[in-house]
Design a protein around this motif. Structure first.
Motif, mmCIF file in Angstrom:
data_model
loop_
_atom_site.group_PDB
_atom_site.id
_atom_site.type_symbol
_atom_site.label_atom_id
_atom_site.label_comp_id
_atom_site.label_asym_id
_atom_site.label_seq_id
_atom_site.Cartn_x
_atom_site.Cartn_y
_atom_site.Cartn_z
ATOM 1 N N LEU A 8 9.092 38.636 -49.294
ATOM 2 C CA LEU A 8 8.342 38.152 -48.142
ATOM 3 C C LEU A 8 6.874 37.945 -48.493
ATOM 4 O O LEU A 8 6.281 36.897 -48.177
ATOM 5 C CB LEU A 8 8.494 39.145 -46.984
ATOM 6 N N LYS A 9 6.267 38.915 -49.168
ATOM 7 C CA LYS A 9 4.864 38.790 -49.543
ATOM 8 C C LYS A 9 4.663 37.649 -50.529
ATOM 9 O O LYS A 9 3.700 36.877 -50.432
ATOM 10 C CB LYS A 9 4.370 40.108 -50.162
ATOM 11 N N PHE A 10 5.585 37.529 -51.496
ATOM 12 C CA PHE A 10 5.475 36.458 -52.495
ATOM 13 C C PHE A 10 5.592 35.085 -51.833
ATOM 14 O O PHE A 10 4.860 34.150 -52.161
ATOM 15 C CB PHE A 10 6.558 36.648 -53.560
ATOM 16 N N SER A 11 6.525 34.963 -50.853
ATOM 17 C CA SER A 11 6.702 33.693 -50.154
ATOM 18 C C SER A 11 5.461 33.336 -49.350
ATOM 19 O O SER A 11 5.035 32.167 -49.312
ATOM 20 C CB SER A 11 7.919 33.770 -49.232
ATOM 21 N N LEU A 12 4.867 34.337 -48.715
ATOM 22 C CA LEU A 12 3.651 34.077 -47.941
ATOM 23 C C LEU A 12 2.520 33.609 -48.850
ATOM 24 O O LEU A 12 1.759 32.696 -48.484
ATOM 25 C CB LEU A 12 3.238 35.338 -47.177
ATOM 26 N N LEU A 14 2.817 32.027 -51.747
ATOM 27 C CA LEU A 14 3.120 30.672 -52.209
ATOM 28 C C LEU A 14 2.829 29.632 -51.136
ATOM 29 O O LEU A 14 2.261 28.571 -51.409
ATOM 30 C CB LEU A 14 4.588 30.584 -52.637
ATOM 31 N N LEU A 15 3.244 29.926 -49.886
ATOM 32 C CA LEU A 15 3.005 28.980 -48.799
ATOM 33 C C LEU A 15 1.518 28.848 -48.500
ATOM 34 O O LEU A 15 1.036 27.761 -48.149
ATOM 35 C CB LEU A 15 3.754 29.426 -47.537
ATOM 36 N N ALA A 16 0.779 29.957 -48.656
ATOM 37 C CA ALA A 16 -0.668 29.899 -48.425
ATOM 38 C C ALA A 16 -1.364 29.034 -49.475
ATOM 39 O O ALA A 16 -2.412 28.423 -49.204
ATOM 40 C CB ALA A 16 -1.253 31.304 -48.418
ATOM 41 N N LYS A 17 -0.789 28.958 -50.690
ATOM 42 C CA LYS A 17 -1.388 28.123 -51.736
ATOM 43 C C LYS A 17 -1.125 26.636 -51.507
ATOM 44 O O LYS A 17 -1.808 25.794 -52.093
ATOM 45 C CB LYS A 17 -0.832 28.536 -53.100
ATOM 46 N N THR A 18 -0.115 26.332 -50.716
ATOM 47 C CA THR A 18 0.200 24.921 -50.414
ATOM 48 C C THR A 18 0.214 24.729 -48.901
ATOM 49 O O THR A 18 1.271 24.499 -48.282
ATOM 50 C CB THR A 18 1.557 24.534 -51.007
ATOM 51 N N PRO A 19 -0.939 24.815 -48.251
ATOM 52 C CA PRO A 19 -0.970 24.747 -46.774
ATOM 53 C C PRO A 19 -0.504 23.399 -46.238
ATOM 54 O O PRO A 19 0.060 23.329 -45.145
ATOM 55 C CB PRO A 19 -2.437 25.008 -46.439
ATOM 56 N N LEU A 349 9.483 29.442 -43.004
ATOM 57 C CA LEU A 349 9.150 28.126 -42.439
ATOM 58 C C LEU A 349 9.935 27.881 -41.156
ATOM 59 O O LEU A 349 9.383 27.399 -40.156
ATOM 60 C CB LEU A 349 9.456 27.039 -43.466
ATOM 61 N N SER A 350 11.245 28.210 -41.155
ATOM 62 C CA SER A 350 12.079 28.002 -39.974
ATOM 63 C C SER A 350 11.611 28.850 -38.804
ATOM 64 O O SER A 350 11.573 28.387 -37.660
ATOM 65 C CB SER A 350 13.537 28.320 -40.276
#
Length: 857
Positions: A8-12, A14-19, A349-350
């Protein structure tokens, strides 16, 4: 658990790096999930949500069927209700109710609302406990008691601001104070779902509050020939509908012995309690579920397109990370861990899209309820997205979306070729094997096909809506004014209301700039349509016979209206033969000759080989009972009516397939308290009609002070604002939104695929240009691939559209299964837009610098 938190932390991170990617994904998911949530909330409320009372499976509607004509059903009389409620061997309780139109407020400030007249055991039989106060008493239910008490719905209490002392306060209804004795639970809508009464009144006030929509209110409620009540029963434990029908046969025989004329040859039966209305005859509401499932299928197709689009984006994004995945596998990381991490990223994301979609669904549902409430005088009880089932459905949509767009890419990306991926350079594409039977970019092809199918469905629905809205009614009254009033809501009885209506009609006709004015009980495109059954006068077939011709006594059902003498001239409806009603016929209630006017289609049916003008007809079936006193009916008496005029045939609503079958009586012989005045300007045109509005309003205020005016607008505005046409336009808009949103997502997906392909083939394109390839040839190379994808998706979409058209045509009677214009327009629009999405990356490819491309690593 720790592993999940790490994912969960890793996904957050990664998503924060590609807003940009995260925001785009959340928005499209919000649209897809929100659309499905909104549609599910409406369909669930209409067809699947549980009833707001206990043990609803044992609650049934009772029906009265004629043994002579199985298609003829009646309402119940009060004596029949008394007999049935005593049958404790069948029912644990039987309630009686009916709807009535009332005016809430004072004078011109009153507003219309449908409310319910109910028996004292109404809430007990339904198994509902009042939120506050008490139910009605047996004394308040007694016919003629006329005790002014009322039970308010929770929605009405909410509109009043939730006053603590609401129980015991007074509500002004029809210029009379009614004391509030109870409040219903929240979201309780009576026997129906989604819509219901705002206020509940005891049967004891039936005589003073009921509307004479069916010609029965003139009879006292307790009379055996007064059929005014709908009955709902709760079956005893162990009693089935079949056994109840058998037991009810004895009740019908007993009633026939007590009332041999009024209840002759009647059969009682039970059926499922309707969810969407209250009718005298059983209705099949399965079409509502079918339509709901079709609409849910179409919104699910939009979500699928969104998921396919995101799957393509994740695959493109994952290819750039394949060296990362190869390193993790080489260091001993499991494939399952990579899949789980990618699914976690997708579910985040969902979930974000689902939360935003839930808010959008709640907002759109409130918007829809507000628009409906503006057009119909009935309370809308719609919990919408606040219901638990809708929340669960939203979460389910999030989980399904995650599986659709994240699972496939996760499984594919976790299958790495370690040697190739570890040696691969950033910016290089990998040639992937694909099955021969699969097209290149199958996800995009599927998106285009589904989008085109939805666009075709939208086109078919829009074509149907346009044809229905533009239908020729036979009237020429678009530029007249229509005024709706109800003198009974100001406390006037029938005698005083008649006097006021005569005065209003004369004053309106005398206004400067007015050519003619006339009263009409029923308005075209209004909420109420009434029908009457007629046959040739003097022809009385035996009960066991089924006549096939008018000469043998065949009955014909016609749309009924009570009108003034100038109605036909005002509405632009020509009298083909004969004459219109005289002033004496339209004003005098007693003593005047019984006359009618019919349209040319009904005239041809009744007298196919002769002239109907001057002939006589009579009411048939239940309508004969309404027109003839019981004593006369027992002696075979009947009321005959002379046909004095033949008018052009009309279509009175958008759902009427063919023109014809209309009958008109003088207003004095068909009095109704809720009426419409039609005013025809001397100069036709909407400006002339609008210029008369102030004068008409002033005349009404002077002639009938205190009488509320509910409608004052041009007839065109009245027609365009009707519930039927609004519903058609809304449905057409929804289909266009489905198709448009799906097309937008599909085209964006195609654009993204081609843009990504160009970026991955930068070195190849640079080499081609360095070796002398013309930019035009490079552009056409990229464009041809896009055209091939679009053409294949369009071909599949046309086939899907044809199948969807057949499915929709089986549900919507007026919808064409195939319309060339809809198919061609949808395919052309989608193809052109898709080609534009391919053109832009193709042009960009020709601008690649060979030196830059060759230096790219």
């Amino acid at each position: 658990m720790n592993t999940f938190l790490q994912d969960l932390k890793f996904s957050l991170r990664l998503l924060a790096k590609t807003p940009g990617f995260a925001l785009a994904a959340i928005i499209v998911l919000a649209l897809g999930i929100g659309l499905n949530t909104a549609m599910f909330s409406v369909v669930h409320a209409l067809a699947f949500s549980p009833r707001p009372f206990s043990a609803p499976e044992r609650v049934v509607q009772l029906y009265t069927q004629s043994e002579r004509d199985r298609a003829e059903f009646l309402a119940f009389s009060f004596p029949a209700y008394r007999e049935l409620r005593e049958r404790r061997d069948i029912f644990s309780g039987v309630l009686a109710h009916n709807m009535t139109m009332i005016g809430i407020g004072e004078g011109a400030e009153a507003r219309r609302s449908f409310s319910a007249l109910v028996s004292s055991n109404y809430f007990e039989v339904l198994g509902v406990s009042l939120l506050r106060g008490r139910p009605f008493t047996a004394e308040e239910e007694k016919p003629g008691a006329n005790l002014p008490v009322v039970i308010a719905s929770h929605l009405y209490w909410k509109k009043a601001g939730f006053p603590a002392d609401f129980v015991g306060s007074a509500i002004r209804v029809n210029e009379r104070a009614f004391t509030v004795v109870g409040i219903t639970p929240e979201n309780f809508s009576g026997t129906m779902m989604l819509a219901g009464p705002e206020l509940y009144f005891p049967l004891g006030v039936f005589g003073s509050l009921s509307n004479d929509f069916e010609g029965q209110a003139q009879r006292a409620l307790e009379k055996p020939d007064s059929f005014n009540l709908f009955l709902v029963g709760r079956l005893q434990s162990g009693i089935t509908t079949a056994s109840a029908d058998a037991a009810l046969a004895g009740v019908a025989d007993s009633l026939e012995q007590l009332y041999p004329v009024e209840h002759k040859e009647q059969n009682f039966l039970v059926g499922a309690l309707p969810r969407l209305g209250t009718n005298t005859n059983p209705s099949d509401e399965g079409v509502v579920k079918t339509l709901g499932l079709i609409l849910l299928g179409m919104t699910a197709a939009v979500l699928l397109i969104v998921c396919l689009n995101l799957a393509g984006m994740l695959l493109a994004r994952g290819h750039a990370r394949r060296k990362e995945f190869a390193i993790r596998l080489a260091l001993g990381g499991g494939r399952a861990r990579i899949v789980r991490q990618l699914l976690t990223e997708g579910f985040l994301l969902s979930l974000a899209g689902g939360i935003l979609g839930f808010v959008l669904a709640l907002w759109s549902a409130d918007l829809l309820v507000g628009a409906m409430s503006f057009r119909i005088p009935i309370a809308i009880f719609f919990g919408g997205a606040t219901q638990g089932a809708v929340l669960v459905a939203t979460f389910a949509f999030c989980a399904l979306a995650t599986c659709f767009f994240a699972l496939g890419p996760a499984l594919k990306l976790s299958r790495c070729d370690l040697l190739t991926d570890l040696k691969g350079n950033a910016g290089e594409d990998v040639v992937e094997k694909r099955r021969r039977w699969l097209p290149r970019h199958p996800l995009v092809v599927t998106q285009i096909a589904l989008s085109l199918a939805l666009l075709i469905a939208a086109g078919l629905f829009v074509q149907m809506s346009r044809k229905l809205i533009a239908f020729e009614s036979g009237y020429h009254a678009e530029d007249t004014l229509i005024v709706e009033v109800d003198a009974s809501l100001a406390g006037h009885d029938e005698t005083r209301s008649r006097q006021l209506y005569v005065a209003i009609e004369h004053r309106l006709a005398a206004l400067p700039g007015v050519q003619s004015a006339s009263i009409g009980a029923i308005a075209l495109f209004g909420m109420i349509n009434l029908h009457r059954s007629v046959r040739r006068a003097g022809v009385n077939p035996a009960p066991e016979t089924k006549p096939t011709t008018a000469a043998e006594g065949r009955t014909f059902t016609a749309r009924w209206n009570a009108v003034g003498g100038d109605y036909f001239a005002t509405m632009g409806l020509p009298v083909l033969r004969g004459r219109a009603f005289s002033p004496a016929e339209t004003i005098a209630a007693d003593g005047a000759s019984k006359v009618v006017m019919i349209d040319e289609v009904l005239a041809q049916k009744l007298w196919p080989d002769g002239d109907a003008l001057g002939q006589h007809l009579q009411w048939s079936g239940e309508d004969a009972r309404k027109a003839v006193p019981a004593a006369d009916a027992a002696n075979g008496g009947s009321t005959t009516l002379e046909i004095v005029g033949i008018v052009r045939s009309t279509r009175d609503d958008v759902g009427q397939k063919k023109a014809g079958n209309s009958i008109y009586v003088p207003f004095a012989q068909g009095f109704m308290s809720n009426v419409h005045f039609h005013v025809r300007p001397a100069t036709l045109g909407e400006p002339a009609a609008l210029a008369l509005i102030d004068a008409v309003r002033r005349t009404l205020r002077e002639t009938a002070p205190g009488v509320p005016v509910f409608t004052l607008r041009t007839f065109r505005q009245h027609r365009d604002g009707s519930l039927e046409l609004w519903s058609l336009r809304l449905a057409g808009t929804l289909f266009l939104v489905f198709g448009g949103l799906a097309t937008l997502v599909a085209v964006v997906g195609l654009y993204g695929v081609k843009t990504y392909a160009v970026s991955r083939r930068t070195r190849e394109i640079g080499i081609r240009l360095a070796l002398g390839a013309e930019p035009r040839r490079v552009r056409n190379l990229i464009l041809r691939e896009g055209i091939a994808i679009t053409a294949l998706g369009t071909a599949i979409g046309l086939l899907l559209g044809a199948g969807l058209g057949q499915l929709l045509a089986s549900v919507f009677v007026n919808l064409p299964a195939f319309d060339l214009a809809a198919f061609v327009t949808a395919a052309t629009a989608l193809f052109a837009t898709a080609i534009l999405a391919c053109w832009l990356p193709a042009v960009r490819a020709t601008r690649v610098s060979p030196m830059t491309a060759l230096r790219t690593e």
